[in-house]
Design an enzyme around this catalytic site. Structure first.
Site, mmCIF file in Angstrom:
data_model
loop_
_atom_site.group_PDB
_atom_site.id
_atom_site.type_symbol
_atom_site.label_atom_id
_atom_site.label_comp_id
_atom_site.label_asym_id
_atom_site.label_seq_id
_atom_site.Cartn_x
_atom_site.Cartn_y
_atom_site.Cartn_z
ATOM 1 C CB SER A 31 -0.861 0.082 1.267
ATOM 2 O OG SER A 31 -1.583 -1.083 1.461
ATOM 3 C CG HIS A 62 -3.387 -2.320 -2.624
ATOM 4 N ND1 HIS A 62 -2.264 -3.039 -2.346
ATOM 5 C CD2 HIS A 62 -3.860 -1.885 -1.442
ATOM 6 C CE1 HIS A 62 -2.063 -3.041 -1.039
ATOM 7 N NE2 HIS A 62 -3.027 -2.347 -0.471
ATOM 8 C CG HIS A 84 -4.836 -7.276 0.717
ATOM 9 N ND1 HIS A 84 -4.854 -6.433 -0.363
ATOM 10 C CD2 HIS A 84 -3.777 -6.906 1.477
ATOM 11 C CE1 HIS A 84 -3.841 -5.582 -0.255
ATOM 12 N NE2 HIS A 84 -3.173 -5.844 0.839
ATOM 13 C CE1 TYR A 86 -8.457 -5.513 2.223
ATOM 14 C CE2 TYR A 86 -6.531 -6.198 3.478
ATOM 15 C CZ TYR A 86 -7.132 -5.347 2.566
ATOM 16 O OH TYR A 86 -6.404 -4.329 1.994
ATOM 17 C CD GLU A 87 -8.198 -7.025 -2.232
ATOM 18 O OE1 GLU A 87 -8.560 -6.378 -3.220
ATOM 19 O OE2 GLU A 87 -7.066 -7.546 -2.130
ATOM 20 C CB ALA A 114 1.244 -0.218 4.833
ATOM 21 C CG MET A 212 -4.734 -6.390 7.706
ATOM 22 S SD MET A 212 -6.134 -5.347 7.281
ATOM 23 C CE MET A 212 -6.258 -4.321 8.755
ATOM 24 C CB SER A 213 -0.450 -8.102 2.972
ATOM 25 O OG SER A 213 0.655 -7.300 3.353
ATOM 26 C CG ASN A 236 -0.882 2.559 11.647
ATOM 27 O OD1 ASN A 236 -0.703 2.079 10.522
ATOM 28 N ND2 ASN A 236 -1.371 1.852 12.645
ATOM 29 C CG HIS A 248 -6.879 2.368 3.815
ATOM 30 N ND1 HIS A 248 -5.808 1.514 4.019
ATOM 31 C CD2 HIS A 248 -7.056 2.426 2.477
ATOM 32 C CE1 HIS A 248 -5.370 1.088 2.845
ATOM 33 N NE2 HIS A 248 -6.108 1.622 1.883
HETATM 34 N N1 HPA Z 1 -2.916 -2.961 11.611
HETATM 35 C C1 HPA Z 1 -3.045 -3.834 10.601
HETATM 36 N N2 HPA Z 1 -2.643 -3.578 9.372
HETATM 37 C C2 HPA Z 1 -2.086 -2.377 9.129
HETATM 38 C C3 HPA Z 1 -1.919 -1.417 10.135
HETATM 39 C C4 HPA Z 1 -2.377 -1.731 11.454
HETATM 40 O O1 HPA Z 1 -2.263 -0.930 12.414
HETATM 41 N N3 HPA Z 1 -1.328 -0.337 9.561
HETATM 42 C C5 HPA Z 1 -1.137 -0.648 8.254
HETATM 43 N N4 HPA Z 1 -1.585 -1.884 7.985
#
Ligand code: HPA
Length: 274
Positions: A31, A62, A84, A86-87, A114, A212-213, A236, A248
């Site tokens: 990302s 993406h 992903h 989750y998609e 990310a 998540m990847s 973050n 996001h």
């Molecule tokens: N959690 C999960 N996935 C993420 C995060 C997070 O804080 N930041 C970027 N991808």
């Protein structure tokens, strides 16, 4: 022929027809980290929608393109945008591109993402070389009948992330005077961000970052004997480490802010990979 093997074959043939062959390194761009190939020579692009069997990406930030070009004297095959779990994709589709990379003869994978920072010494904007991962709560991409043509039933994960490539990444960062961290990446299915209690638990388990990847792709690459390097951009601080609610947009903005250093580092690593 097994359906999955046929799917791998068809996609690999399509990429070979458009791009030729002889790639040295595959890169998955996470990302907001899609700029790496901007500096490459002899660029060629291929939309995922033109590759047979490839699903569509739905995640914002993406794109959905396979890119080839020359970087640091190496022929790169890069994914701008990944699939992903989750998609809603089947896990076997999430990892299809990695199997296609191997089919195309590529033996080195650089996976980027990310991630949220769990380690309290981290700051948003840090880059983290992934030393290892935790994947307890996620589906295995290798579940089901083993494809003996690709790898063995019970693949070893002792060195999921190549010690050699970690050292090469750390040395490259030192030489470029880019500060990098090192740590353990925990994979969660998403798409919701974690609760503070989950982050606390992950921290106690030894995770430094969460995302998540990446892990499904890395497991798949190791199953086929590829050498893997993983790099996270800490966009973050994770839930409860930071008091701020997560969103996001912020993740994408933070990733874009580090994109320059990130791209310099990856290009240097590629230059040094033998
Ligand atoms: N959690 C999960 N996935 C993420 C995060 C997070 O804080 N930041 C970027 N991808």
């Amino acid at each position: 022929m097994n359906g999955i093997l046929k799917k791998i074959d068809d996609a690999a043939k399509c990429i070979e027809e458009k791009f030729g062959s002889g790639f040295n390194v595959a890169v998955i761009l996470g990302s907001g980290l899609g700029k790496l190939m901007d500096e490459a020579q002899d660029l060629k692009l291929l939309d995922y929608s033109d590759i047979p069997g490839f699903p569509m990406t739905t995640a914002k930030g993406h794109a959905g393109q396979m890119i080839t070009g020359k970087l640091g004297g190496r022929r790169i095959l890069a994914m701008k945008g990944r699939f992903h779990y989750y998609e809603g994709h089947d896990i076997s589709d999430v990892i299809l591109p990695v199997r296609v990379f191997r089919k195309l003869g590529i033996d080195t994978l650089i996976a980027t993402n990310a991630a949220g920072g769990i380690n309290k010494t981290f700051r948003a904007g840090d880059l983290m070389v992934i030393r290892d991962h935790i994947s307890f709560f996620a589906p295995s991409p290798l579940r089901g009948a083993n494809l003996d043509e690709l790898g063995q039933r019970f693949p070893d994960m002792t060195e999921a992330y190549s010690k050699r490539l970690i050292q090469l990444a750390l040395q490259s960062a030192r030489d470029l005077e880019i500060q990098v961290r090192e740590g353990v990446y925990a994979f969660l299915k998403g798409p919701m961000y974690e609760t503070p209690a989950e982050i606390k638990a992950l921290g106690i388990m030894g995770a430094d970052a969460v995302g998540m990847s990446t892990v499904p792709e890395v497991i798949t690459a190791r199953h086929m004997g590829m050498e893997v390097l993983g790099i996270s951009c800490i966009t973050n601080m994770a839930a409860g480490i930071s008091e701020e609610p997560l969103n996001h947009e912020e993740v994408l903005t933070a990733a874009r802010r580090t994109e320059k250093d990130f791209s310099r580092l990856i290009a240097e690593i590629i230059r040094r990979i033998e």
